[in-house]
Design a protein around this motif. Structure first.
Motif, PDB file in Angstrom:
ATOM      1  N   THR A   1       0.149  -0.633  13.906  1.00 49.25           N
ATOM      2  CA  THR A   1      -1.301  -0.729  14.098  1.00 49.25           C
ATOM      3  C   THR A   1      -1.605  -1.052  15.556  1.00 49.25           C
ATOM      4  OG1 THR A   1      -1.330  -3.083  13.536  1.00 49.25           O
ATOM      5  CG2 THR A   1      -1.658  -1.522  11.735  1.00 49.25           C
TER       6      THR A   1
ATOM      7  N   ASP B   1      -5.368  -1.666   4.201  1.00 50.24           N
ATOM      8  CA  ASP B   1      -5.163  -0.562   3.263  1.00 50.24           C
ATOM      9  C   ASP B   1      -4.913   0.713   4.049  1.00 50.24           C
ATOM     10  OD1 ASP B   1      -4.933   0.740   0.856  1.00 50.24           O
ATOM     11  OD2 ASP B   1      -7.082   0.966   0.522  1.00 50.24           O
ATOM     12  N   ILE B   2      -4.307   1.696   3.393  1.00 56.59           N
ATOM     13  CA  ILE B   2      -4.046   2.983   4.014  1.00 56.59           C
ATOM     14  C   ILE B   2      -4.508   4.090   3.073  1.00 56.59           C
ATOM     15  CG2 ILE B   2      -2.120   2.165   5.408  1.00 56.59           C
ATOM     16  CD1 ILE B   2      -0.221   3.383   3.342  1.00 56.59           C
TER      17      ILE B   2
ATOM     18  N   SER C   1       2.913   0.650   3.494  1.00 54.78           N
ATOM     19  CA  SER C   1       2.738  -0.473   4.420  1.00 54.78           C
ATOM     20  C   SER C   1       2.871  -1.763   3.637  1.00 54.78           C
ATOM     21  CB  SER C   1       1.377  -0.410   5.131  1.00 54.78           C
ATOM     22  OG  SER C   1       0.323  -0.670   4.223  1.00 54.78           O
TER      23      SER C   1
ATOM     24  N   TYR D   1      -6.272   3.888   8.262  1.00 55.27           N
ATOM     25  CA  TYR D   1      -5.979   2.512   7.854  1.00 55.27           C
ATOM     26  C   TYR D   1      -7.109   1.582   8.287  1.00 55.27           C
ATOM     27  CZ  TYR D   1      -4.542   1.129  12.637  1.00 55.27           C
ATOM     28  OH  TYR D   1      -4.521   0.838  13.973  1.00 55.27           O
ATOM     29  N   THR D   2      -7.265   0.496   7.539  1.00 57.14           N
ATOM     30  CA  THR D   2      -8.253  -0.526   7.894  1.00 57.14           C
ATOM     31  C   THR D   2      -7.524  -1.738   8.462  1.00 57.14           C
ATOM     32  OG1 THR D   2      -8.197  -1.341   5.616  1.00 57.14           O
ATOM     33  CG2 THR D   2      -9.973   0.171   6.203  1.00 57.14           C
ATOM     34  N   ASP D   3      -8.152  -2.368   9.457  1.00 57.89           N
ATOM     35  CA  ASP D   3      -7.587  -3.553  10.103  1.00 57.89           C
ATOM     36  C   ASP D   3      -8.578  -4.690   9.919  1.00 57.89           C
ATOM     37  OD1 ASP D   3      -6.658  -5.541  11.904  1.00 57.89           O
ATOM     38  OD2 ASP D   3      -5.621  -4.016  13.085  1.00 57.89           O
TER      39      ASP D   3
ATOM     40  N   ASN E   1       0.833  -1.198   0.000  1.00 58.79           N
ATOM     41  CA  ASN E   1       0.000   0.000   0.000  1.00 58.79           C
ATOM     42  C   ASN E   1       0.868   1.249   0.000  1.00 58.79           C
ATOM     43  OD1 ASN E   1      -2.350  -1.681   0.353  1.00 58.79           O
ATOM     44  ND2 ASN E   1      -1.810  -1.843   2.516  1.00 58.79           N
TER      45      ASN E   1
ATOM     46  N   PRO F   1      -2.101  -3.920   8.343  1.00 55.44           N
ATOM     47  CA  PRO F   1      -3.191  -3.081   7.817  1.00 55.44           C
ATOM     48  C   PRO F   1      -3.619  -3.569   6.439  1.00 55.44           C
ATOM     49  CG  PRO F   1      -1.092  -1.936   7.625  1.00 55.44           C
ATOM     50  CD  PRO F   1      -0.818  -3.192   8.396  1.00 55.44           C
TER      51      PRO F   1
ATOM     52  N   MET G   1       3.506   0.921   9.577  1.00 57.75           N
ATOM     53  CA  MET G   1       3.254   1.867   8.486  1.00 57.75           C
ATOM     54  C   MET G   1       4.337   2.938   8.540  1.00 57.75           C
ATOM     55  SD  MET G   1      -0.896   2.070   9.058  1.00 57.75           S
ATOM     56  CE  MET G   1      -0.678   2.170  10.846  1.00 57.75           C
TER      57      MET G   1
END
Length: 564
Positions: free
Chosen positions: A347, A355-356, A326, A366-368, A314, A353, A332
């Protein structure tokens, strides 16, 4: 096929219905062939027929007829009286001293005003009402969700009460059992003593009976009796039973609700300044048209950046010189092209992650996937935007309006949807097309990424489907792009990262074919970017339309120039 009934037939004369139209009567609005013009003019002698060429139809002004002089046309307009007037009215000084204008001039002004108002209605007012309707629908959806949460909270509180009451009931029942066991043990001991005495008495009775049957005097004199002891009967033990004294429920249901909990009052308020008129400028970026840039015949790598981020997946631009990256670990990294590493953030869950993205204000999002959370980093502190229930987030992007678009999978891996968040509030959910079919193929094995185009289209790379799915702002499917033949390496199209540029181009990395596809905003293939890429994944563009490509095979990000 009869040419007169064919859907693609030319326009025919309204009188003979056979010949091709050549003329038009602007007075009667009748289409005519040349042969029928004389016949038409000869009818309706009181009319002044204005026959013109068909191409010039509606070019002859039809003046309004004067209400006072019903045979005269009004060629003037009185602005004070706001009515059209004829020459006779003017000659009779009926409008003496009034401001008079030619009626055609007034009509042109009127027509221009109507067109202007129509354009305003079409470009500003109607879209504003669309936004208001969408806002009300979103509020209704949010209201339903909040009322559902409220009902769930009441139910949970009731269940808490039930659990506490059940505990109290079990406690009292345990006390009853303990009292019962204590009293039964006491009575059992008492019964055992009585049975022992009864056994002693019976034994003595048998002994006496044996002795009395003998004539041996010595045995008779040896007999002793305990009857005097048995005459003292044992105490009578009377257990007292416990009584249950129920607590009184004071008052009626209203009093009970004070103990359990009550609802505050609800209300609906109206704010006359709550909405503002939508402008024709759709977004800050759309305020002025960007200069047109042509694609380079041969894109070129400007910089190769070794970020130290293993298996880069990402990349997101913080500025033209700073990028967040990342990979397949929890770190990140913010990297400066000129200075190298600036800082790194792990994170919250210590998981990778998915996506960022970078918001308009410069915060990292960011998504976890494993933690089911969407997070934002402010001042190096991680704040949870939302924690999903039964869903796991994948791609994320920040929109021109400051919202977040998140694509996510259901826990059972059977559903995929896009959700628009304003803060932590769900504004919009996009999952199905107008026929109720899913817009995306669900699979936790194939990552999906999302971005917003300059024209506000929502663009999703769906690797499992082998397609880029593009929707308009309302969530309606515009098109699907499934690759271009021949592919760079003749492998199946495998879209991963996705981004857009100032020209509304959509760019997606093709991991299988070691290239990036460029398509226009309507889904037409334009060009490949190769530049020696190996397993390209994440993409982003800076303000100068330079493309950053993260290569998943190593820690490198390439900055590529592809526009003039």
């Amino acid at each position: 096929m009869d040419p007169r009934t064919s859907a693609q037939d030319v326009i025919r004369c309204d009188l003979c219905e056979t010949a091709v139209v050549q003329m038009h009567c602007d007075t009667c609005l009748v289409n005519l062939c040349k042969a029928c013009v004389g016949e038409h003019i000869s009818t309706g002698e009181t009319k002044d027929h204005k026959v013109v060429k068909f191409q010039e139809r509606k070019s002859t002004p039809l003046y309004p007829i004067c209400k006072t002089h019903n045979k005269e046309e009004c060629e003037m307009f009185c602005k004070q009286c706001d009515i059209p007037v004829c020459i006779s009215c003017v000659a009779l000084n009926r409008h003496f001293g009034h401001e008079l204008s030619k009626v055609l001039q007034v009509l042109d002004e009127k027509k221009n005003k109507i067109i202007e108002e129509r354009n305003e209605s079409n470009e500003t007012i109607y879209p504003t009402y669309q936004d208001i309707a969408s806002d009300v629908q979103n509020r209704m959806s949010q209201l339903k969700k909040e009322h559902k949460d409220l009902s769930s909270a009441i139910t949970k509180h009731g269940e808490d009460w039930h659990r506490e009451i059940d505990k109290l009931v079990q406690k009292l029942k345990a006390e009853v059992d303990e009292m019962k066991n204590t009293q039964l043990q006491t009575l059992q001991k008492h019964l055992d003593e009585i049975n022992k005495t009864m056994s002693d008495i019976k034994e003595e009775i048998n002994s006496v009976e044996t002795t009395t049957d003998t004539n041996d005097l010595s045995k008779l004199f040896s007999v002793t009796s305990n009857v005097h002891m048995y005459r003292n009967l044992p105490n009578k033990i009377m257990p007292s039973l416990p009584k249950f004294i129920p607590g009184k429920i004071q008052g009626d249901l209203e009093e009970l609700s004070k103990l359990f909990g009550a609802l505050s009052s609800s209300s609906l308020s109206s704010d006359e300044h709550g909405y503002s008129m939508k402008t024709t400028q759709k977004s800050p970026e759309a305020g002025s048209s960007p200069p047109v840039k042509q694609l380079l015949d041969e894109p070129e790598t400007v910089t190769t950046i070794d970020t130290g981020c293993k298996n880069s997946r990402n990349v997101a631009c913080l500025s033209d010189e700073e990028i967040w990256t990342s990979g397949l670990n929890s770190t990140m990294i913010l990297y400066s092209i000129n200075q190298g590493d600036i800082k790194s953030i792990k994170t919250k869950s210590k998981k990778t992650p998915s996506d960022i993205a970078v918001t308009k204000s410069g915060d990292l999002v960011y998504t976890d996937y494993d933690d089911r959370t969407v997070n934002i980093v402010k001042n190096e502190k991680i704040e949870e935007v939302t924690r999903l229930q039964n869903w796991k987030p994948e791609g994320v992007c920040s929109t021109s309006s400051g919202d977040l678009l998140v694509i996510m999978d259901s826990d059972d891996d059977k559903q995929t949807k896009v959700v628009c968040y304003s803060g932590s509030i769900e504004k919009q959910t996009i999952q199905f097309d107008n026929k109720g079919r899913s817009l995306y193929l669900s699979s936790s094995l194939y990552p999906r990424y999302i971005t917003e185009n300059r024209n506000l289209d929502i663009c999703v790379s769906d690797d499992r489907a082998g397609a880029v799915v593009v929707l308009n702002q309302a969530g309606k499917l515009r098109f699907e792009y499934t690759g271009h033949i021949p592919a760079a390496k003749n492998e199946p199209f495998s879209p991963k990262g996705i981004t857009t540029d100032s020209q509304c181009h959509i760019l997606t990395s093709d991991n299988n074919n070691d290239c990036v596809h460029i398509i226009d905003q309507d889904g037409q293939f334009l060009h490949y970017i190769k530049c020696g890429l190996r397993y390209p994944w994440g993409l982003c563009t800076d303000t100068n339309d330079n493309l950053f490509v993260a290569q998943s095979v190593n820690a490198q990000v390439k900055r590529i120039k592809y526009l003039q």
